[in-house]
Write a protein that holds these residues in place. Structure first.
Motif, PDB file in Angstrom:
ATOM      1  N   ALA A  18       1.001   6.045  17.744  1.00  9.36           N
ATOM      2  CA  ALA A  18       0.645   6.689  16.475  1.00  9.36           C
ATOM      3  C   ALA A  18       1.190   8.109  16.414  1.00  9.36           C
ATOM      4  CB  ALA A  18      -0.868   6.700  16.308  1.00  9.36           C
ATOM      5  N   ALA A  19       1.086   8.844  17.508  1.00  6.66           N
ATOM      6  CA  ALA A  19       1.587  10.219  17.525  1.00  6.66           C
ATOM      7  C   ALA A  19       3.095  10.243  17.320  1.00  6.66           C
ATOM      8  CB  ALA A  19       1.208  10.885  18.849  1.00  6.66           C
ATOM      9  N   ALA A  20       3.808   9.363  18.014  1.00  3.41           N
ATOM     10  CA  ALA A  20       5.267   9.329  17.891  1.00  3.41           C
ATOM     11  C   ALA A  20       5.695   8.870  16.502  1.00  3.41           C
ATOM     12  CB  ALA A  20       5.857   8.411  18.962  1.00  3.41           C
ATOM     13  N   ALA A  21       5.035   7.852  15.976  1.00  5.96           N
ATOM     14  CA  ALA A  21       5.405   7.342  14.659  1.00  5.96           C
ATOM     15  C   ALA A  21       5.118   8.367  13.568  1.00  5.96           C
ATOM     16  CB  ALA A  21       4.651   6.039  14.376  1.00  5.96           C
ATOM     17  N   MET A  57       5.036  -0.582  10.529  1.00  6.96           N
ATOM     18  CA  MET A  57       5.904  -1.508  11.245  1.00  6.96           C
ATOM     19  C   MET A  57       6.499  -0.850  12.488  1.00  6.96           C
ATOM     20  SD  MET A  57       9.109  -3.758   9.792  1.00  6.96           S
ATOM     21  CE  MET A  57       8.019  -4.472   8.546  1.00  6.96           C
ATOM     22  N   GLU A  58       6.932   0.395  12.340  1.00  6.64           N
ATOM     23  CA  GLU A  58       7.503   1.109  13.481  1.00  6.64           C
ATOM     24  C   GLU A  58       6.417   1.448  14.516  1.00  6.64           C
ATOM     25  OE1 GLU A  58      10.302   1.217  10.236  1.00  6.64           O
ATOM     26  OE2 GLU A  58       8.225   1.922  10.293  1.00  6.64           O
ATOM     27  N   TYR A  59       5.234   1.797  14.023  1.00  7.45           N
ATOM     28  CA  TYR A  59       4.105   2.046  14.931  1.00  7.45           C
ATOM     29  C   TYR A  59       3.815   0.805  15.765  1.00  7.45           C
ATOM     30  CZ  TYR A  59      -0.889   1.780  16.065  1.00  7.45           C
ATOM     31  OH  TYR A  59      -2.084   1.563  16.682  1.00  7.45           O
ATOM     32  N   ASN A  60       3.787  -0.354  15.116  1.00 12.64           N
ATOM     33  CA  ASN A  60       3.532  -1.596  15.838  1.00 12.64           C
ATOM     34  C   ASN A  60       4.605  -1.858  16.886  1.00 12.64           C
ATOM     35  OD1 ASN A  60       1.167  -2.179  14.438  1.00 12.64           O
ATOM     36  ND2 ASN A  60       2.219  -3.382  12.876  1.00 12.64           N
ATOM     37  N   ALA A  61       5.857  -1.571  16.549  1.00 11.78           N
ATOM     38  CA  ALA A  61       6.948  -1.794  17.498  1.00 11.78           C
ATOM     39  C   ALA A  61       6.805  -0.891  18.722  1.00 11.78           C
ATOM     40  CB  ALA A  61       8.286  -1.550  16.817  1.00 11.78           C
ATOM     41  N   ARG A  74     -10.229  -2.136  31.706  1.00 12.07           N
ATOM     42  CA  ARG A  74      -8.932  -1.580  32.104  1.00 12.07           C
ATOM     43  C   ARG A  74      -7.866  -1.861  31.056  1.00 12.07           C
ATOM     44  NH1 ARG A  74      -6.853  -2.659  38.108  1.00 12.07           N
ATOM     45  NH2 ARG A  74      -8.785  -1.465  38.435  1.00 12.07           N
ATOM     46  N   ASP A  75      -7.785  -3.100  30.577  1.00 14.89           N
ATOM     47  CA  ASP A  75      -6.802  -3.418  29.540  1.00 14.89           C
ATOM     48  C   ASP A  75      -7.170  -2.753  28.211  1.00 14.89           C
ATOM     49  OD1 ASP A  75      -4.902  -4.814  30.918  1.00 14.89           O
ATOM     50  OD2 ASP A  75      -5.703  -6.790  30.474  1.00 14.89           O
ATOM     51  N   ARG A  76      -8.452  -2.597  27.963  1.00 13.90           N
ATOM     52  CA  ARG A  76      -8.874  -1.907  26.738  1.00 13.90           C
ATOM     53  C   ARG A  76      -8.382  -0.468  26.748  1.00 13.90           C
ATOM     54  NH1 ARG A  76     -13.868  -3.482  26.873  1.00 13.90           N
ATOM     55  NH2 ARG A  76     -14.821  -1.621  27.750  1.00 13.90           N
ATOM     56  N   GLU A  77      -8.501   0.210  27.895  1.00 13.13           N
ATOM     57  CA  GLU A  77      -8.035   1.593  27.998  1.00 13.13           C
ATOM     58  C   GLU A  77      -6.513   1.669  27.950  1.00 13.13           C
ATOM     59  OE1 GLU A  77      -8.313   5.544  27.830  1.00 13.13           O
ATOM     60  OE2 GLU A  77      -9.987   4.124  27.728  1.00 13.13           O
ATOM     61  N   ARG A  78      -5.853   0.698  28.582  1.00 11.83           N
ATOM     62  CA  ARG A  78      -4.382   0.654  28.535  1.00 11.83           C
ATOM     63  C   ARG A  78      -3.911   0.538  27.090  1.00 11.83           C
ATOM     64  NH1 ARG A  78       0.704   0.714  28.606  1.00 11.83           N
ATOM     65  NH2 ARG A  78       2.022  -0.954  29.394  1.00 11.83           N
ATOM     66  N   TYR A  79      -4.556  -0.318  26.326  1.00 14.15           N
ATOM     67  CA  TYR A  79      -4.156  -0.499  24.938  1.00 14.15           C
ATOM     68  C   TYR A  79      -4.501   0.736  24.112  1.00 14.15           C
ATOM     69  CZ  TYR A  79      -3.290  -3.043  20.577  1.00 14.15           C
ATOM     70  OH  TYR A  79      -2.786  -3.451  19.362  1.00 14.15           O
ATOM     71  N   ALA A  80      -5.641   1.355  24.378  1.00 15.79           N
ATOM     72  CA  ALA A  80      -6.009   2.575  23.657  1.00 15.79           C
ATOM     73  C   ALA A  80      -4.967   3.668  23.866  1.00 15.79           C
ATOM     74  CB  ALA A  80      -7.388   3.060  24.108  1.00 15.79           C
ATOM     75  N   ASP A  81      -4.522   3.841  25.109  1.00 15.57           N
ATOM     76  CA  ASP A  81      -3.501   4.853  25.394  1.00 15.57           C
ATOM     77  C   ASP A  81      -2.202   4.538  24.656  1.00 15.57           C
ATOM     78  OD1 ASP A  81      -5.279   6.143  27.075  1.00 15.57           O
ATOM     79  OD2 ASP A  81      -4.427   5.325  28.925  1.00 15.57           O
ATOM     80  N   ALA A  82      -1.804   3.263  24.645  1.00 13.42           N
ATOM     81  CA  ALA A  82      -0.565   2.868  23.964  1.00 13.42           C
ATOM     82  C   ALA A  82      -0.672   3.113  22.463  1.00 13.42           C
ATOM     83  CB  ALA A  82      -0.262   1.408  24.249  1.00 13.42           C
ATOM     84  N   LYS A  83      -1.824   2.841  21.879  1.00 15.39           N
ATOM     85  CA  LYS A  83      -2.017   3.030  20.450  1.00 15.39           C
ATOM     86  C   LYS A  83      -1.938   4.513  20.082  1.00 15.39           C
ATOM     87  CE  LYS A  83      -5.661   0.762  18.872  1.00 15.39           C
ATOM     88  NZ  LYS A  83      -5.232  -0.023  17.684  1.00 15.39           N
ATOM     89  N   ARG A  84      -2.596   5.350  20.861  1.00 11.88           N
ATOM     90  CA  ARG A  84      -2.570   6.787  20.561  1.00 11.88           C
ATOM     91  C   ARG A  84      -1.153   7.340  20.673  1.00 11.88           C
ATOM     92  NH1 ARG A  84      -7.522   6.833  23.975  1.00 11.88           N
ATOM     93  NH2 ARG A  84      -9.340   7.110  22.601  1.00 11.88           N
ATOM     94  N   ALA A  85      -0.438   6.946  21.729  1.00 12.99           N
ATOM     95  CA  ALA A  85       0.922   7.436  21.912  1.00 12.99           C
ATOM     96  C   ALA A  85       1.839   6.938  20.797  1.00 12.99           C
ATOM     97  CB  ALA A  85       1.454   6.987  23.274  1.00 12.99           C
ATOM     98  N   ARG A 101       0.851  -1.188   0.000  1.00 15.78           N
ATOM     99  CA  ARG A 101       0.000   0.000   0.000  1.00 15.78           C
ATOM    100  C   ARG A 101       0.886   1.238   0.000  1.00 15.78           C
ATOM    101  NH1 ARG A 101      -4.030  -2.535   3.682  1.00 15.78           N
ATOM    102  NH2 ARG A 101      -6.080  -2.423   2.672  1.00 15.78           N
ATOM    103  N   PRO A 102       0.425   2.341  -0.598  1.00 18.67           N
ATOM    104  CA  PRO A 102       1.182   3.591  -0.498  1.00 18.67           C
ATOM    105  C   PRO A 102       1.325   4.001   0.965  1.00 18.67           C
ATOM    106  CG  PRO A 102      -0.526   3.762  -2.177  1.00 18.67           C
ATOM    107  CD  PRO A 102      -0.763   2.471  -1.450  1.00 18.67           C
ATOM    108  N   VAL A 103       2.462   4.605   1.300  1.00 18.14           N
ATOM    109  CA  VAL A 103       2.691   5.061   2.672  1.00 18.14           C
ATOM    110  C   VAL A 103       1.719   6.198   2.978  1.00 18.14           C
ATOM    111  CG1 VAL A 103       4.356   6.079   4.257  1.00 18.14           C
ATOM    112  CG2 VAL A 103       5.104   4.397   2.571  1.00 18.14           C
ATOM    113  N   ALA A 104       1.087   6.110   4.129  1.00 21.29           N
ATOM    114  CA  ALA A 104       0.123   7.129   4.543  1.00 21.29           C
ATOM    115  C   ALA A 104       0.308   7.405   6.025  1.00 21.29           C
ATOM    116  CB  ALA A 104      -1.305   6.651   4.262  1.00 21.29           C
ATOM    117  N   PRO A 105      -0.097   8.593   6.487  1.00 18.90           N
ATOM    118  CA  PRO A 105       0.002   8.888   7.927  1.00 18.90           C
ATOM    119  C   PRO A 105      -0.793   7.860   8.736  1.00 18.90           C
ATOM    120  CG  PRO A 105      -0.540  10.872   6.676  1.00 18.90           C
ATOM    121  CD  PRO A 105      -0.651   9.720   5.721  1.00 18.90           C
ATOM    122  N   ILE A 106      -0.302   7.564   9.924  1.00 15.11           N
ATOM    123  CA  ILE A 106      -0.980   6.621  10.807  1.00 15.11           C
ATOM    124  C   ILE A 106      -2.054   7.381  11.581  1.00 15.11           C
ATOM    125  CG2 ILE A 106      -0.704   5.048  12.761  1.00 15.11           C
ATOM    126  CD1 ILE A 106       2.218   4.683  11.753  1.00 15.11           C
TER     127      ILE A 106
END
Length: 211
Positions: A166-169, A177-181, A153-164, A27-32
């Motif tokens: 995505a912002a950093a990546a 791939m880097e976002y997943n890492a 609780r784990d759902r919110e923990r994962y949501a916070d990790a995903k947002r952080a 796929r073409p590279v796109a913002p996360i």
């Protein structure tokens, strides 16, 4: 032929052969982008699942909506993840032509990792992962999905990790791939709890009798 509990709990990753490139099409590279939960995601997934079932008929042994869009209340990349089980992923003539005719594009071929293939589909955006009946990975996906559905609780923990992540990546101009890492540590912690609750906790190393 289903995997054992020990196989499901394993985190061993088979390395690709030297020089192997799993990508058939990228796929073409796109913002996360992490979107807020959309109640239409499950219905969209069911529509695509119906398309796959029509294309493959009895060759579709099982298909599941997995990933974050399968968890109500969880923000996610607006991309539907589906796990498709076929009898012989290595026998591509059994399913590739039919899926291609239905609008799916073969994107990844990595037979060294659970015979995995992946197709992409546009409008809606879909990743369709193909595995064999003995592959442990789809079971991890189901266990994690159901755990996140049941554990706020784990759902919110994962949501916070995903947002952080995505912002950093995005700030660093990185790919998925880097976002997943970046979110891997949080995901692994949650998955270990999910596996333990499902009776598939990784076995503790045997004690050294010399100690």
């Amino acid at each position: 032929m289903s995997p054992t509990a020990a196989e499901i709990a394993s985190f061993h990753e088979d390395e690709p052969p030297a020089g192997a490139d799993p990508f058939v099409f990228r796929r073409p590279v796109a913002p996360i982008v992490i979107a807020e939960p959309d109640p239409r995601w499950p219905q969209t997934a069911e529509q695509v699942i119906a398309t796959v079932r029509r294309a493959l008929g009895p060759g579709c042994l099982r298909i599941e909506h997995v990933g974050s869009t399968a968890v109500p209340g969880l923000p996610a990349k607006p991309l539907i993840d589906l796990d498709l089980i076929v009898a012989r992923p290595d026998r591509e003539s059994d399913y590739v032509p039919a899926l291609t005719a239905a609008g799916f594009v073969l994107s990844v071929r990595e037979p060294w990792w659970h015979e995995h293939r992946m197709f992409i589909y546009d409008n809606p955006d879909v990743n369709l992962h193909v595995f064999s009946p003995s592959a442990p990975e789809p079971w991890k996906h189901i266990i994690l999905r159901d755990h996140l559905r049941a554990n706020p609780r784990d759902r919110e923990r994962y949501a916070d990790a995903k947002r952080a992540a995505a912002a950093a990546a995005t700030a660093a101009g990185e790919r998925v791939m880097e976002y997943n890492a970046r979110k891997e540590t949080a995901l692994r912690e949650i998955l270990l709890r999910a596996l333990a609750a499902a009776g598939c906790a990784p076995e503790e190393p045997a004690a050294d009798p010399r100690q």
